[in-house]
Design an enzyme around this catalytic site. Structure first.
Site, PDB file in Angstrom:
ATOM      1  CG  ASP A  26      -2.086   0.934   1.089  1.00 53.73           C
ATOM      2  OD1 ASP A  26      -2.373   1.384  -0.033  1.00 53.73           O
ATOM      3  OD2 ASP A  26      -2.720   1.222   2.130  1.00 53.73           O
ATOM      4  CG  HIS A  43      -0.475   1.849  -9.224  1.00 53.97           C
ATOM      5  ND1 HIS A  43      -0.690   1.435  -7.928  1.00 53.97           N
ATOM      6  CD2 HIS A  43      -1.522   2.649  -9.530  1.00 53.97           C
ATOM      7  CE1 HIS A  43      -1.819   1.963  -7.479  1.00 53.97           C
ATOM      8  NE2 HIS A  43      -2.356   2.708  -8.430  1.00 53.97           N
ATOM      9  CG  LEU A 134       9.937 -23.949 -11.544  1.00 46.77           C
ATOM     10  CD1 LEU A 134       9.550 -22.502 -11.318  1.00 46.77           C
ATOM     11  CD2 LEU A 134      11.436 -24.049 -11.786  1.00 46.77           C
TER      12      LEU A 134
HETATM   13  C1  IPE Z   1      -5.405  -2.700   0.029  1.00 46.66           C
HETATM   14  O1  IPE Z   1      -5.097  -1.361  -0.163  1.00 46.66           O
HETATM   15  C2  IPE Z   1      -5.362  -3.432  -1.278  1.00 46.66           C
HETATM   16  C3  IPE Z   1      -4.053  -3.528  -1.900  1.00 46.66           C
HETATM   17  C4  IPE Z   1      -2.927  -3.075  -1.436  1.00 46.66           C
HETATM   18  C5  IPE Z   1      -4.047  -4.225  -3.156  1.00 46.66           C
HETATM   19  P1  IPE Z   1      -6.229  -0.260  -0.383  1.00 46.66           P
HETATM   20  O2  IPE Z   1      -5.525   1.029  -0.597  1.00 46.66           O
HETATM   21  O3  IPE Z   1      -7.172  -0.693  -1.427  1.00 46.66           O
HETATM   22  O4  IPE Z   1      -6.984  -0.291   1.018  1.00 46.66           O
HETATM   23  P2  IPE Z   1      -7.857   0.812   1.744  1.00 46.66           P
HETATM   24  O5  IPE Z   1      -8.865   1.318   0.759  1.00 46.66           O
HETATM   25  O6  IPE Z   1      -6.921   1.888   2.169  1.00 46.66           O
HETATM   26  O7  IPE Z   1      -8.453   0.099   2.913  1.00 46.66           O
HETATM   27  C1  IPE Z   2      -1.644   0.158  -3.263  1.00 53.56           C
HETATM   28  O1  IPE Z   2      -1.407   1.527  -3.324  1.00 53.56           O
HETATM   29  C2  IPE Z   2      -1.920  -0.457  -4.603  1.00 53.56           C
HETATM   30  C3  IPE Z   2      -3.315  -0.860  -4.797  1.00 53.56           C
HETATM   31  C4  IPE Z   2      -4.263  -0.791  -3.891  1.00 53.56           C
HETATM   32  C5  IPE Z   2      -3.657  -1.394  -6.107  1.00 53.56           C
HETATM   33  P1  IPE Z   2      -2.590   2.547  -3.351  1.00 53.56           P
HETATM   34  O2  IPE Z   2      -2.948   2.834  -4.777  1.00 53.56           O
HETATM   35  O3  IPE Z   2      -3.728   2.125  -2.508  1.00 53.56           O
HETATM   36  O4  IPE Z   2      -1.889   3.819  -2.726  1.00 53.56           O
HETATM   37  P2  IPE Z   2      -2.545   4.875  -1.755  1.00 53.56           P
HETATM   38  O5  IPE Z   2      -3.073   4.111  -0.578  1.00 53.56           O
HETATM   39  O6  IPE Z   2      -3.636   5.556  -2.512  1.00 53.56           O
HETATM   40  O7  IPE Z   2      -1.429   5.786  -1.402  1.00 53.56           O
HETATM   41 MG    MG Z   3      -4.130   2.365  -0.557  1.00 53.75          MG
END
Ligand code: IPE
Ligand code: IPE
Ligand code: MG
Length: 250
Positions: A26, A43, A134
Site C-alpha cells: 500500500d 504503481h 519447478l
Molecule cells: C489494500 O489497499 C489493497 C491492496 C494493497 C491491493 P487499499 O488502498 O485498497 O486499502 P484501503 O482502501 O486503504 O483500505
Molecule cells: C496500493 O497503493 C496499490 C493498490 C491498492 C492497487 P494505493 O494505490 O492504494 O496507494 P494509496 O493508498 O492511494 O497511497
Molecule cells: Mg491504498
C-alpha cells in the site's frame, strides 16, 4: 542486520525466519502524489519494489511471499488506474514467463480470476504451468489479484456446499484442515508475518482466515520506498515477538 538468520548461515535456513510473509503493498498513490506525479507512476514504482523484495525474500530463504496486488474493492478506482495496474501485471507476467525457470521462482494467483482480462488469465495459466514444473521446495510468490478474504471464504464455502449436495462430502467432516483446502491458499502454511506499509492500520479484506495467529508489522514507509533494510526491520520485529498461540509462556 544482526538477528536475522540467512539461508547460508550455519544456523540453517529456517531458524527464526518466517516461512511465509504476506504484504499489503500500500501507498503507491500517495508516493506519486507527493512527487507531483500521476498515481499510475506510483504503481509502476511499486511493481519495481515487488520485484526487488521478492528477490530478497528468496535470497534470505523465505519460502512463500504473498502480496496483495489488487483487491475485490479496487474496481472502484478509475478505469485509467485499474488499466494501468493490469498493464503492469501483464508486463511482470511476460517477464516471468522468460525468467522464473532460471530464477526458480514459482508464481501462483489468489483471487477470483473470472473478471480478469482473457490475455492476463492466459498468461497466469502459462506461469502456473511453469510453476508446476519447478520443485515444490522452490520459492513461491503468491499474487493476490481480484482477491478479497470474504470472497475467498465464500468461494470455498460454495464449493464445499456443492460437494455436500452432490453427496461427495458430509458437513460433519469439515474441520480446520479440510476447510483450508478449499481456500486459494490450499497447501500453504499460514503467514507468520503480515506487513502493511503506508501507515494504514487495517487488513482491508486480506487473508481473513489465514491471519488468525499472524504477527503484524506496520510501518509509515510507502510501498515504493520499502526496501531490504525495511524488510530486515520487519523480520527483526517478528523475531522479537512472543508467540503464545493462546498458551502460557513457560
Ligand atoms: C489494500 O489497499 C489493497 C491492496 C494493497 C491491493 P487499499 O488502498 O485498497 O486499502 P484501503 O482502501 O486503504 O483500505
Ligand atoms: C496500493 O497503493 C496499490 C493498490 C491498492 C492497487 P494505493 O494505490 O492504494 O496507494 P494509496 O493508498 O492511494 O497511497
Ligand atoms: Mg491504498
Amino acid at each position: 542486520m544482526a538477528g536475522i538468520f540467512r539461508k547460508n548461515d550455519t544456523a540453517g535456513r529456517a531458524a527464526g525466519l518466517p516461512r511465509h510473509i504476506a504484504i499489503i503493498m500500500d501507498g503507491n498513490g500517495r508516493w506519486a502524489t507527493r512527487r507531483g506525479l500521476p498515481r499510475t507512476a506510483g504503481h509502476k514504482a511499486g511493481a519495481e519494489t515487488f520485484r526487488r523484495i521478492a528477490t530478497y525474500c528468496k535470497n534470505i530463504g523465505v519460502q512463500y511471499l504473498t502480496v496483495y496486488a489488487f483487491s475485490t474493492e479496487n474496481w472502484k478506482r478509475s478505469a485509467d488506474e485499474v488499466g494501468a495496474i493490469m498493464g503492469l501485471l501483464k508486463k511482470y507476467l511476460l517477464e516471468a514467463v522468460d525468467t522464473m525457470e532460471k530464477d526458480q521462482i514459482r508464481l501462483r494467483f489468489f483471487g477470483d480470476m473470472t473478471p480478469i482480462a482473457p490475455e492476463l488469465q492466459a498468461l497466469a495459466q502459462q506461469t502456473d504451468a511453469i510453476s508446476d514444473q519447478l520443485a515444490p521446495g522452490d520459492f513461491q510468490a503468491n499474487i493476490c489479484l481480484n482477491y478479497g478474504g470474504r470472497d475467498e471464504l465464500l468461494r470455498g464455502i460454495r464449493r464445499f456446499a456443492a460437494e455436500c449436495a452432490a453427496g461427495e462430502k458430509k458437513p460433519e467432516e469439515l474441520d480446520e484442515g479440510l476447510f483450508s483446502s478449499y481456500l486459494d491458499s490450499a497447501g500453504i502454511p499460514d503467514p507468520e508475518l503480515i506487513i502493511r506499509p503506508s501507515g494504514e492500520l487495517r487488513l482491508s479484506n486480506f487473508l481473513l482466515w489465514q491471519c488468525a495467529y499472524s504477527e503484524f508489522y506496520f510501518t509509515d514507509v510507502l510501498w515504493p520506498d520499502f526496501d531490504e533494510a525495511e524488510m530486515d526491520r520487519a523480520i527483526a520485529a517478528y523475531q522479537a515477538r512472543d508467540r503464545r498461540f493462546g498458551g502460557v509462556k513457560k
